[in-house]
Each structure stands twice: as C-alpha cells, then as structure tokens.
Design a protein around this motif. Structure first.
Motif, mmCIF file in Angstrom:
data_model
loop_
_atom_site.group_PDB
_atom_site.id
_atom_site.type_symbol
_atom_site.label_atom_id
_atom_site.label_comp_id
_atom_site.label_asym_id
_atom_site.label_seq_id
_atom_site.Cartn_x
_atom_site.Cartn_y
_atom_site.Cartn_z
ATOM 1 N N ARG A 62 61.117 15.926 22.347
ATOM 2 C CA ARG A 62 59.765 15.528 21.966
ATOM 3 C C ARG A 62 58.886 16.756 21.775
ATOM 4 O O ARG A 62 58.075 16.819 20.860
ATOM 5 C CB ARG A 62 59.170 14.588 23.027
ATOM 6 C CG ARG A 62 57.806 14.107 22.693
ATOM 7 C CD ARG A 62 57.822 13.238 21.442
ATOM 8 N NE ARG A 62 56.487 13.216 20.871
ATOM 9 C CZ ARG A 62 56.215 13.177 19.585
ATOM 10 N NH1 ARG A 62 57.173 13.111 18.709
ATOM 11 N NH2 ARG A 62 54.995 13.171 19.162
ATOM 12 N N GLN A 63 59.048 17.738 22.642
ATOM 13 C CA GLN A 63 58.282 18.974 22.522
ATOM 14 C C GLN A 63 58.642 19.701 21.231
ATOM 15 O O GLN A 63 57.765 20.195 20.518
ATOM 16 C CB GLN A 63 58.536 19.878 23.728
ATOM 17 C CG GLN A 63 57.746 21.170 23.699
ATOM 18 C CD GLN A 63 56.256 20.951 23.810
ATOM 19 O OE1 GLN A 63 55.794 19.971 24.371
ATOM 20 N NE2 GLN A 63 55.487 21.870 23.250
ATOM 21 N N LEU A 64 59.932 19.764 20.902
ATOM 22 C CA LEU A 64 60.364 20.407 19.664
ATOM 23 C C LEU A 64 59.775 19.685 18.458
ATOM 24 O O LEU A 64 59.258 20.318 17.539
ATOM 25 C CB LEU A 64 61.897 20.407 19.564
ATOM 26 C CG LEU A 64 62.464 20.918 18.241
ATOM 27 C CD1 LEU A 64 62.122 22.380 18.029
ATOM 28 C CD2 LEU A 64 63.955 20.695 18.182
ATOM 29 N N ARG A 65 59.815 18.355 18.485
ATOM 30 C CA ARG A 65 59.264 17.589 17.370
ATOM 31 C C ARG A 65 57.754 17.799 17.244
ATOM 32 O O ARG A 65 57.229 17.937 16.141
ATOM 33 C CB ARG A 65 59.579 16.110 17.538
ATOM 34 C CG ARG A 65 59.090 15.289 16.375
ATOM 35 C CD ARG A 65 59.623 13.897 16.433
ATOM 36 N NE ARG A 65 58.905 13.038 15.518
ATOM 37 C CZ ARG A 65 59.127 11.754 15.398
ATOM 38 N NH1 ARG A 65 60.053 11.175 16.124
ATOM 39 N NH2 ARG A 65 58.434 11.039 14.550
ATOM 40 N N SER A 66 57.055 17.854 18.357
ATOM 41 C CA SER A 66 55.616 18.122 18.321
ATOM 42 C C SER A 66 55.320 19.468 17.674
ATOM 43 O O SER A 66 54.394 19.593 16.864
ATOM 44 C CB SER A 66 55.023 18.103 19.722
ATOM 45 O OG SER A 66 55.130 16.832 20.284
ATOM 46 N N MET A 67 56.107 20.467 18.029
ATOM 47 C CA MET A 67 55.921 21.787 17.437
ATOM 48 C C MET A 67 56.203 21.767 15.943
ATOM 49 O O MET A 67 55.469 22.377 15.153
ATOM 50 C CB MET A 67 56.822 22.807 18.127
ATOM 51 C CG MET A 67 56.391 23.175 19.508
ATOM 52 S SD MET A 67 57.519 24.436 20.124
ATOM 53 C CE MET A 67 57.244 24.289 21.855
ATOM 54 N N LYS A 95 53.497 22.691 13.043
ATOM 55 C CA LYS A 95 53.756 23.765 12.089
ATOM 56 C C LYS A 95 53.768 23.239 10.656
ATOM 57 O O LYS A 95 53.261 23.892 9.747
ATOM 58 C CB LYS A 95 55.095 24.449 12.386
ATOM 59 C CG LYS A 95 55.137 25.185 13.698
ATOM 60 C CD LYS A 95 54.354 26.456 13.617
ATOM 61 C CE LYS A 95 54.543 27.253 14.895
ATOM 62 N NZ LYS A 95 53.865 28.529 14.854
ATOM 63 N N ALA A 96 54.359 22.066 10.440
ATOM 64 C CA ALA A 96 54.396 21.483 9.100
ATOM 65 C C ALA A 96 52.982 21.186 8.610
ATOM 66 O O ALA A 96 52.633 21.500 7.461
ATOM 67 C CB ALA A 96 55.242 20.207 9.092
ATOM 68 N N ASP A 104 55.476 18.426 4.635
ATOM 69 C CA ASP A 104 55.796 17.118 5.191
ATOM 70 C C ASP A 104 57.008 17.245 6.095
ATOM 71 O O ASP A 104 57.977 17.927 5.744
ATOM 72 C CB ASP A 104 56.115 16.114 4.081
ATOM 73 C CG ASP A 104 54.899 15.800 3.236
ATOM 74 O OD1 ASP A 104 53.794 15.761 3.797
ATOM 75 O OD2 ASP A 104 55.066 15.591 2.028
ATOM 76 N N LEU A 105 56.959 16.591 7.229
ATOM 77 C CA LEU A 105 58.101 16.534 8.129
ATOM 78 C C LEU A 105 58.709 15.148 7.992
ATOM 79 O O LEU A 105 58.039 14.144 8.242
ATOM 80 C CB LEU A 105 57.676 16.784 9.584
ATOM 81 C CG LEU A 105 58.801 16.728 10.610
ATOM 82 C CD1 LEU A 105 59.767 17.883 10.412
ATOM 83 C CD2 LEU A 105 58.228 16.761 12.014
#
Length: 128
Positions: free
Chosen positions: A21-26, A30-31, A37-38
């Motif tokens: 979840r932390q990686l996805r938030s980052m 950044k996107a 777009d992510l």
C-alpha cells in the motif's frame, strides 16, 4: 526489519499489505506530480497463466513452475510472460478504457466491455 517481521505468520499478511500500500501511494503521488496516469491491474488478473501469444489460459500453476509450454507451442518464462501481459493490459486500458480482466468467451450482453476508439482519438498525434 520487515523481512524478519514477515516470518511471523500471524502478522505476515498485514505487514506485506502495508508495504504494498505504501509503494502504491508513492507511485500514485509521483504519477500525479509528473502528470502521468497510474493504471492498476486487478489483483486477481491471471498474468502468469495467460499466454501472451495466443491468449490461452493455463490451468492452476504452482509457484515452482518457472517455465511452461502453451498448447500453441510457445514456451514461456513465468515472469517475462506476466510482464508482457501486464503491459498489454495497461496499454489496452489506456487505448480503449474498460477493465483489466480477460474477456469471457460469451458475455451476458454479447458486447465487449472495451470502448471503440473514434476516428478523432488520434488527432494531433504526429505520425513518424
């Protein structure tokens, strides 16, 4: 360290979920920062078992199977095949919209979930 905490089977799932979840938030941050777009692929998308050549879906595949042969004759490395399928799914969503799941042989409506591009969708893109 996180590696040692994941060894505790009661906490491993929660710790792993928090890290992802932390990686996805980052990535989302950044996107957005760079105007990109992510595209998030469904957690259950069968990227490993889906043949990137013909689209055939293999049966259950244990993690120790690193290479497999599709009925079409193509030999796939598990990770490379998954990467190709995830890239193709993301590009399909970018181009057509819709979800990132393989289409069933028949749908209730008989129509594809992907939107068709209009002729103007590529207007303004320079041709090489």
């Amino acid at each position: 360290t996180v590696h040692n905490m994941v060894k505790n089977h009661r906490l491993a799932r929660a710790i792993s979920d928090a890290a992802w979840r932390q990686l996805r938030s980052m990535l989302e941050y950044k996107a957005a920062w760079h105007g990109r777009d992510l595209i998030v692929v469904d957690r259950w998308f069968p990227s490993t078992r889906l043949c990137s050549t013909c689209g055939a879906l293999a049966q259950k595949m244990p993690l120790n199977v690193r290479e497999w042969t599709c009925p079409c004759g193509d030999v796939h490395d598990r990770d490379v095949n998954a990467a190709r399928n995830i890239l193709a799914a993301g590009l399909a969503v970018t181009a057509c919209g819709g979800g990132v799941r393989p289409q069933r042989g028949t749908s209730r409506t008989g129509h594809s979930s992907a939107k068709q591009e209009t002729p103007r969708a590529t207007k303004g893109i320079p041709v090489p």
